[in-house]
Design a protein around this motif. Structure first.
Motif, PDB file in Angstrom:
ATOM      1  N   LYS A   1       0.853  -1.209   0.000  1.00  0.00           N
ATOM      2  CA  LYS A   1       0.000   0.000   0.000  1.00  0.00           C
ATOM      3  C   LYS A   1       0.873   1.237   0.000  1.00  0.00           C
ATOM      4  O   LYS A   1       0.673   2.154  -0.779  1.00  0.00           O
ATOM      5  N   PHE A   2       1.836   1.236   0.870  1.00  0.00           N
ATOM      6  CA  PHE A   2       2.626   2.452   1.071  1.00  0.00           C
ATOM      7  C   PHE A   2       4.005   2.309   0.445  1.00  0.00           C
ATOM      8  O   PHE A   2       4.930   1.801   1.074  1.00  0.00           O
ATOM      9  N   MET A   3       4.111   2.634  -0.813  1.00  0.00           N
ATOM     10  CA  MET A   3       5.421   2.628  -1.475  1.00  0.00           C
ATOM     11  C   MET A   3       5.590   3.981  -2.135  1.00  0.00           C
ATOM     12  O   MET A   3       5.153   4.211  -3.258  1.00  0.00           O
ATOM     13  N   PRO A   4       6.206   4.921  -1.410  1.00  0.00           N
ATOM     14  CA  PRO A   4       6.209   6.322  -1.860  1.00  0.00           C
ATOM     15  C   PRO A   4       6.688   6.494  -3.302  1.00  0.00           C
ATOM     16  O   PRO A   4       6.094   7.259  -4.070  1.00  0.00           O
ATOM     17  N   GLU A   5       7.732   5.718  -3.729  1.00  0.00           N
ATOM     18  CA  GLU A   5       8.282   5.930  -5.059  1.00  0.00           C
ATOM     19  C   GLU A   5       7.216   5.768  -6.141  1.00  0.00           C
ATOM     20  O   GLU A   5       7.282   6.418  -7.189  1.00  0.00           O
ATOM     21  N   LEU A   6       6.269   4.864  -5.898  1.00  0.00           N
ATOM     22  CA  LEU A   6       5.292   4.571  -6.945  1.00  0.00           C
ATOM     23  C   LEU A   6       4.469   5.809  -7.298  1.00  0.00           C
ATOM     24  O   LEU A   6       3.985   5.950  -8.422  1.00  0.00           O
ATOM     25  N   GLU A   7       4.340   6.717  -6.317  1.00  0.00           N
ATOM     26  CA  GLU A   7       3.491   7.883  -6.522  1.00  0.00           C
ATOM     27  C   GLU A   7       4.252   8.991  -7.253  1.00  0.00           C
ATOM     28  O   GLU A   7       3.637   9.895  -7.832  1.00  0.00           O
ATOM     29  N   TRP A   8       5.567   8.939  -7.191  1.00  0.00           N
ATOM     30  CA  TRP A   8       6.369  10.032  -7.767  1.00  0.00           C
ATOM     31  C   TRP A   8       6.106  10.180  -9.258  1.00  0.00           C
ATOM     32  O   TRP A   8       6.002   9.194  -9.997  1.00  0.00           O
ATOM     33  N   ARG A   9       6.147  11.455  -9.663  1.00  0.00           N
ATOM     34  CA  ARG A   9       5.882  11.771 -11.053  1.00  0.00           C
ATOM     35  C   ARG A   9       6.894  11.096 -11.974  1.00  0.00           C
ATOM     36  O   ARG A   9       6.532  10.487 -12.978  1.00  0.00           O
ATOM     37  N   TRP A  10       8.190  11.194 -11.607  1.00  0.00           N
ATOM     38  CA  TRP A  10       9.243  10.666 -12.497  1.00  0.00           C
ATOM     39  C   TRP A  10       9.824   9.340 -11.997  1.00  0.00           C
ATOM     40  O   TRP A  10      10.878   8.901 -12.442  1.00  0.00           O
ATOM     41  N   GLY A  11       9.091   8.742 -11.050  1.00  0.00           N
ATOM     42  CA  GLY A  11       9.580   7.463 -10.471  1.00  0.00           C
ATOM     43  C   GLY A  11       9.938   6.442 -11.540  1.00  0.00           C
ATOM     44  O   GLY A  11      11.049   5.879 -11.539  1.00  0.00           O
ATOM     45  N   TYR A  12       9.011   6.220 -12.438  1.00  0.00           N
ATOM     46  CA  TYR A  12       9.227   5.221 -13.477  1.00  0.00           C
ATOM     47  C   TYR A  12      10.495   5.501 -14.271  1.00  0.00           C
ATOM     48  O   TYR A  12      11.367   4.635 -14.402  1.00  0.00           O
TER      49      TYR A  12
END
Lengths: 354, 354, 354, 354, 354
Positions: free
Chosen positions: D319-330
């Motif tokens: 549920k809580f994986m901050p990187e996944l939410e980042w705009r440029w994470g991918y």
């Protein structure tokens, strides 16, 4: 040896009997020591010019002329004229790439042999050519550089210890040969220690360096063999010598050196056999190590790849995957994984890989 | 052997005939046993000082003087004076690094040979130097330490069994040689057992230890060969001996020992060949094992990696992946996976890897 | 062989000439057959006690006494008294660990040689010691057990075929030797077949068992060599025999056996070379197999691991992954994967791995 | 060879001098050619029965009787009676498993040697036994089948070229020997070509087949050696022959053949050394290939396994994986992956694996 | 060598003494140089037809006839008639595949030996056959092509340096032999340098090429050995020559060459031993490299495969996976992964793989 080979190849085409010293110049100045003795009498002199010693030739005492340093070709040449030494013999004395050999001339015997030293770093051998000319009542010895290996003999003559003062130039030659051969034991002992150290390294942490070292030592042993083996023939020749320069009483002593050479060769051969065995063990241990590495890889891969596959299945995003909805699905799958993993570990245990 | 090499290297530079014992001091006190016998007469004494036995030299009976322990150099030196033994012979008796040899002097024969024992832990051989001096009517034997190998001969003399009391010192020497050579069979038998055990280990569970053990035994065989082989020449020399110390009746017995030595050498060579073969089999089995390991790895990897890839595909999160919506998609994929997996297993089966 | 070694080690310490049979007891009762013949006369008897044959010694006909079974020591001992055989010869007859040898005594020649049989399971050789005592007009042969190898010779004597009845005891000895040597061809032929079978196995399905088998056969060949090679020397000795027991007419026949032995040795050596070559081929094929296995692994791993990685990328759960939204993203990725996979397969094809 | 061994094993037990031809029957009918010549005279006849040639024995011209085909035992037997050939010699002529040898009898010399041919498929050698009986003025040659190797000699006799008509039967024997030895060069040249072709294959595409071929050729070389080497001794014997059948003028020619045999052996040994070297290179290239394969595997695995792991992390469903939410994470993760991948490739480049 | 073998196989069947030159034609025109000298006199001429030199045969001076180029068979044949050279000797001069040898005829000695050159690319050896015919007061030398190796001797004769003008044709022959043997040192030195360069390559960057090079050099050494070794026997023969062509004063010089040949052989053997050792080190280094590669693979695989598995678990899509809901689940799992990874690295560190 390659050094000498080079010099020898440069000599190609020169007329025979041309005197050229092919070794390194290891001394500033040629040093000549004369010791003249019989049972009552003892005299030792260091002389500057070779002609000072010519007088001793006709005395009834035994004279030992020791020449350290071979680069002074004029000096060597004068021996030709006063002692009647053949030009080819003088060439052989200077050409320090000779094999040990004996040549019997009418009124003198010419012997070449090799003194073996450890190199300063202790990892190699250095061989120095020793030449002896044994006449009726004189013995001339040639060394490439000043060495202390004949020291104990000088002392024995001076202090009149043992038989040496009672016997003639043939016994003196024997004593010189004996001290050279005794020296081989010292060199061999050092290599025996090196081989034992290497054997330890082979058990504890064998690497490519060990393999190289084994081959280096093996090559040194082959080298030693080549330098020492012909001495056997030299001694055998001296024992059956037909010129009357070797007296009967001395022959039993020569037989003793002969035995020592055989003993030295036995030791050299033992070391070679040990090194060959060590090479085989090295290869075995490499192959064993490889097996170990592959086992580790195989166990990790074989255990985790199937498990990852199982995890991969339930990571698929199909709409209709009934297990995903089950209450205990997750824990069930974890359980199945544990069973698979433990099962595989048991399988490898049974194969004695773990 | 390295032990002896060390001592010998320390002796370098000493005058020949210097008596130094290079073995370990294995006994507190040198023990001298004298047995004096002929067909009627038998006397056995343990004496304290060597001069007590000098009288026997001129009797008409045969005298066997056995000396256990070589560290008492004074004692050895007295033999020189009373039995006229050459100084170099005495040096050889003390210098226990000799190879087996025979030396014929005017009025005695000097024989050196090696007694072989198993080391206390049974994993190595210990060799002890036995020296014999065979005179007209006496035989002196030198051992490094008290041993029981000559016991049966003492008994045979005492109980007047066999021919021994009827014959002279040459037959006594033969009997001593024979008992030494017979002992080789005992040592060889032990090693035969060790080699068989190793061969079993090689089939059941070969490891690096097995390889080391093979090489150790091989080295021991090489060692044995070196200690025993020269004996052949010794026996051949004794048979064609021109001094009259060996009587004609004894020569046929010496030929018998000669045959025994050849038999022993045959056995040693057989063992060496077996060990060489075992080393080859060891390498084969290592290489085979590696193949087995690699097969396991390859089968696991080749079966599960493609399956994991398939699972990975349907784990992707693309919006438009029609299969994911299909009713039987999940089970269809599971089926496909099963087909792939089984197909690969069949493939490896066909390759005879499973 | 180890069996015999064991017995021999138990004999250590016994006085020489002690008669002990070290082989297995293979027969219930020693069987003695006497054939007495000359050109006109023929008589064959099986006798119970050895003394019945003593009378034949002084007839003018040739007498062949064949003794099967060596465990009856009393019987053997009586030969000593009546035929004047040396005690050591009798010891050698009983001590069946002898190498082939010949010993020439004043009035008889003693020959030891080895009969070779296949073991019952056909996988090993069994060697039996044959001893011959050849006198002026008699020949005594000793076998460990009853064998049929001398059958044809008995028949030839009985039916008076060939020269055998016209010639004396030396020709009889030749005929016995010849039949033993002829037997080697039979044993060798069997091993030739085994080696060919093994060579086939090596091509079709080499395994660790093949390697072991190769080494076993190699050891048997070494063994054979050891049993047969000394025979060459035996024959050479007989040909130059100085006693007058071997007549001149027989020597050309002995030269013929000599040639046969050389031929047998040539065959044994050929087999050894073949087996050595097979071992090398075995190692090559192991190494080749390994390469094959590694290629399979590498191809699978190298093709699917990158593809799985690609699938893994699109399995990530990032919020913003534009490709995931694309209409043809999924099919595009599948296409890319196909291109990568096919590309890698082409790469391995070019490397000739597929 | 196994063929012959089989026949020989079947002969075991037959009385010596029994004539049995152990080779294959290669001709329908034995063919006998008689050439009778001296310097003036020349006559050539093909005869049907052997007795037609008996008359030539007592002419003063030289007679060469050539017999092709050995299966007609009656014919061979008649030679015994008319030329006085020993039965064992006739047995040796028929028993084609002989080694090259020479036997000197009173009035004739018997020589056995081997003609070597390439097998029809060119992959093996076939050896044929040639026997010569050289008498005072006749020479009888025996071949297993009709061959053309003696053709040039017939022509030389017919056309009176060279010395052959001027000299006697010993020179004729020399000429026959010479033509057999010359033939070895032809066979060797073929194998030289095969070895060179194999050496090319070894560089371009070594496989298990190459290894087998190397060993096959090696075995052929060993075989050749065995067939040719004893010829050296034959020639040496002929040169020091004490019967007066070999004239002094012929001996220098025999020395010439001797030199040729040594040359042939030198070539055979060179080929063996080359094949041994090729085997070593083969093993090196196998081991090298394996290294290549492993490098490919390791590079693929080491680059993609870590990357797949990274992708795996962001494929987790927490549920809580901050990187996944980042705009440029991918894109960030893709970048990190690229860095890792390129970094590893550089690492392997530095290790010189790529 | 195969070139020569080919030519020799074409010669099969020709009558002995047929003169055919089997080498390459290396010169346009045969060149004949005559040098006629004694202590006072010196004359040098290049002649066109061989008959111009026939007059020198009966002068009291020494004549050296040097013939460069062997393809002019007529010219060679004329020597037969005027110098009485045997036809087989002329055949041997032209047949350049001879081994070094000496043949002593009544009034001349025939010596064949091999001059060794480096091939133009420096990677191989080229051998040229030198033949010498040494008569009472003449010496004829035959070379395949014009060479400068005899230049220094011509100069010594011209400038009357050394003993050469004072001594006869036997000393001239000695001088020619000596210059050929001296040349071996030069060739050997080049190979010594190549071997050292190869040894460096072996340490820095061993590849399959290195292995091939090692074997090529090894083969060259074997070749050299074969060309040089028989020279030893040649020199020994010359020293014990019973014809009176070799004077006593020259024999001591021949002994000197003999020693040089032994030295050369010693060097060749040392090089061979070095190359054998290098091959072993090459194999060790291959096996070591493989171990290195496998370690890298195993470390990567063993560290990341378990981690990927863990990531795979939390990538599963089960509805009920409590950890996924946890606040710190993600970071916890990352931590667990870090612990596993570091743990494994420690494990490999402990195993000394890193």
């Amino acid at each position: 040896m390659p050094q000498r080979l080079k010099k020898q190849s440069e000599m190609a085409g020169l007329p025979p009997g041309t005197l050229i010293y092919i070794g390194e110049k290891r001394l500033e100045k040629t040093k000549i020591t004369v010791i003249n003795y019989d049972q009552q009498h003892y005299e030792k002199r260091t002389i500057n010019t070779i002609d000072e010693c010519f007088g001793y030739r006709d005395t009834s005492q035994t004279t030992w002329i020791n020449i350290d340093g071979l680069h002074d070709i004029d000096l060597i040449q004068q021996l030709d004229e006063h002692f009647g030494i053949h030009a080819l013999v003088l060439e052989d004395i200077l050409n320090t790439g000779q094999r040990p050999k004996v040549e019997v001339f009418g009124n003198y015997i010419f012997v070449v042999l090799k003194m073996i030293y450890l190199s300063p770093d202790g990892n190699d051998i250095i061989s120095e050519q020793i030449s002896l000319i044994v006449g009726q009542n004189y013995c001339i010895s040639f060394q490439e550089k000043e060495g202390d290996v004949f020291g104990p003999i000088r002392k024995r003559i001076e202090e009149n210890k043992g038989r040496i003062r009672k016997m003639g130039s043939d016994y003196l030659a024997y004593a010189l040969l004996d001290s050279v051969v005794d020296n081989y034991y010292i060199v061999l002992e050092k290599f025996g220690e090196k081989i034992e150290a290497l054997d330890d390294a082979l058990i504890n942490n064998p690497g490519l360096e060990t393999s190289r070292e084994i081959h280096k030592l093996k090559r040194i042993m082959i080298d030693l063999r080549k330098q020492i083996w012909p001495l056997r023939e030299v001694l055998a020749s001296l024992q059956r010598d037909e010129s009357k320069l070797i007296k009967k009483a001395t022959i039993v002593y020569l037989r003793d050196i002969y035995d020592h050479i055989i003993q030295v060769m036995d030791n050299v051969d033992t070391f070679r056999d040990m090194l060959s065995g060590m090479h085989d063990v090295y290869l075995s241990s490499m192959s064993n190590k490889m097996n170990e590495i592959m086992k580790v890889l195989t166990i990790f891969a074989a255990v985790f790849i199937p498990l990852t596959f199982v995890a991969g299945i339930y990571g698929m995003n199909f709409k209709f995957m009934p297990e995903l909805e089950w209450r205990w699905g997750y824990f069930g799958v974890l359980g199945v994984m544990a069973v698979i993993g433990v099962g595989l570990l048991f399988y490898f245990k049974k194969k004695r890989w773990i």
